[in-house]
Design a protein around this motif. Structure first.
Motif, PDB file in Angstrom:
ATOM      1  N   LYS A  98       0.839  -1.208   0.000  1.00 16.86           N
ATOM      2  CA  LYS A  98       0.000   0.000   0.000  1.00 16.86           C
ATOM      3  C   LYS A  98       0.868   1.250   0.000  1.00 16.86           C
ATOM      4  N   ARG A 102       0.816   4.120  -2.831  1.00 20.41           N
ATOM      5  CA  ARG A 102       0.606   5.513  -2.438  1.00 20.41           C
ATOM      6  C   ARG A 102       1.694   6.396  -3.056  1.00 20.41           C
ATOM      7  N   LEU A 123      -6.850   3.267   0.000  1.00 17.43           N
ATOM      8  CA  LEU A 123      -5.630   2.736   0.603  1.00 17.43           C
ATOM      9  C   LEU A 123      -5.674   2.791   2.128  1.00 17.43           C
ATOM     10  N   HIS A 126      -9.017  -0.706   4.868  1.00 18.78           N
ATOM     11  CA  HIS A 126      -8.610  -2.030   4.396  1.00 18.78           C
ATOM     12  C   HIS A 126      -9.721  -2.831   3.711  1.00 18.78           C
ATOM     13  N   PHE A 129     -10.093  -1.605   0.209  1.00 16.57           N
ATOM     14  CA  PHE A 129      -8.942  -2.010  -0.593  1.00 16.57           C
ATOM     15  C   PHE A 129      -9.034  -3.493  -0.946  1.00 16.57           C
TER      16      PHE A 129
END
Ligand SMILES: [Zn+2]
Length: 442
Positions: A98, A102, A123, A126, A129
């Motif tokens: 992640k 990012r 992101l 969770h 994502f």
């Protein structure tokens, strides 16, 4: 936020040589531990298991049903610990993935403000994502869903979601461990006894007793590292240490380090006076062993005994260094320690003559321990510029020279212990630098 706890690892060592039979029993555990971890990595390390790894009970249940534990005959204390150990690695890896996405998204100039806000949200959350990576429906609590819908309404979701999937595939690595000589152990699987530790084996009710060099007892998860070649083991103990702050520690102390006397203060106090003697004994022993090893090359019975001895001698030296550093803190009660940068390894001059001893000088170790202990006692360690620190007079600033440990100033005639003079220079330099810093900031 200020934290007043730090984590440090302390180590325990086996005292005598571990019998082959016991070492084998421990190696079997380490091997099984490795097998379980690799199984977890394989089965749950991919994107398909992203929704199972938090908080991990699903994995635990599936593993109970997998039959692997029975197949290995591994006690459950080890089995479940290996599972959570591996799951921890998987989670850590996803955090890294992640982080990388990012960063990549931040660099990508094709994204506008709305795109970035959407990616940041995904992101951060969770479940969101995981659902996107797995191509599943996103199930969010009411309030969060509103936020998500608001953000998603302003972007091309298909484009961004496939970007996320591509990036995840790109950064996700297959985890695997080759560690066949170590395993974690929870307190259910060990018991300290006088002079040692009992470790659960694969045989029911049979524990392996390992004598240790110290009598400390801990109640936490430990890591056992085996050295089968050397017939010994080490136990790593992660400790949460409370940082001590001493009201009565208010001195400024300049120190200088040496190969013979470990530390000399600006007041001429010496700590670790026997360091040189111990270093020489150690160096002489290493040299004698090397000579013997060369001579008996043909009939060499292996170096197990040598490594065990070497380990023991080094541990004794470290023990001495630590005790003397503790004494330094107790007696000097420093608030600030001024410390010249230690000379580099290949430095010529005075050190060259004692090349072998210099090599055996535990310089790096002393430095690390000093740093650690300063943190633990909330003491500031200020490193000062070391150039000419031994050749300048602490009284007048003129040049002088040292002969046999005595410094003599050419300008004012001052004579004194060379290390003490250097320590005083360290203190002066440190204070000057700090004074300048304070002037600038006020
Ligand atoms: Zn002088």
């Amino acid at each position: 936020m200020l934290t007043n706890r730090i984590c440090k690892t302390t180590r325990q060592y086996s005292r005598s040589r571990i019998p082959e039979k016991d070492m084998e029993a421990l190696q079997v555990i380490a091997c099984d531990y490795c097998t379980v971890k690799n199984y977890i990595y394989r089965r749950y390390g991919g994107a398909g298991s992203l929704d199972k790894i938090y908080p991990g009970y699903t994995v635990q249940n599936e593993m109970t049903e997998s039959g692997l534990r029975a197949a290995l005959g591994l006690p459950s204390v080890y089995f479940y610990l290996a599972i959570f150990d591996a799951l921890g690695d998987i989670k850590a890896q996803w955090t890294q993935v992640k982080e990388k996405i990012r960063a990549a998204a931040g660099r990508n100039e094709n994204f506008g403000g709305a795109d970035r806000r959407y990616l940041r949200f995904v992101l951060k959350v969770h479940v969101c994502f995981a659902a996107i990576i797995q191509g599943k429906e996103i199930k969010l609590p009411r309030k969060m869903k509103d936020t998500f819908d608001g953000l998603a309404g302003l972007v091309d979701r298909r484009r961004l979601d496939s970007y996320l999937k591509r990036q995840a595939r790109k950064h996700l690595r297959r985890l695997c461990t080759e560690e066949r000589n170590g395993f974690s152990i929870s307190k259910k699987a060990y018991r300290y006894e006088k002079d040692g530790i009992c470790i659960a084996s694969k045989e029911p009710r049979k524990r392996i007793f390992i004598p240790l060099t110290d009598g400390n007892q801990y109640e936490r998860q430990l890591f056992v590292k085996l050295y089968p070649q050397e017939q010994r083991l080490e136990i790593a103990v992660p400790l949460d240490v409370q940082i001590k702050s001493h009201m009565h520690y208010d001195n400024e102390v300049g120190i200088s380090a040496g190969m013979f006397a470990m530390l000399t203060t600006d007041q001429g106090n010496v700590y670790g006076e026997r360091l040189g003697e111990l270093t020489m004994q150690y160096a002489d022993w290493v040299q004698a062993q090397a000579k013997r090893h060369r001579e008996n090359k043909e009939s060499n019975p292996g170096r197990k005994k040598y490594y065990a001895q070497k380990q023991k001698r080094q541990a004794q030296m470290h023990c001495y260094i630590n005790a003397e550093l503790n004494r330094f803190f107790e007696e000097e009660r420093p608030k600030t320690v001024y410390f010249p940068k230690l000379p580099g390894a290949g430095r010529a001059g005075a050190v060259r003559k004692h090349n072998l001893y210099a090599h055996m000088w535990q310089r790096g170790y002393i430095r690390r321990r000093l740093e650690q202990k300063c943190i633990e006692h909330s003491v500031a360690l200020v490193e000062v510029y070391a150039k000419d620190i031994s050749t300048i007079c602490s009284q007048c600033g003129g040049f002088g020279k040292s002969v046999k440990g005595i410094f003599s100033c050419r300008e004012c005639g001052y004579q004194g212990d060379a290390k003490e003079n250097a320590a005083r220079n360290a203190k002066n330099r440190g204070r000057d630098a700090q004074g300048r810093h304070e002037e600038r900031t006020t």
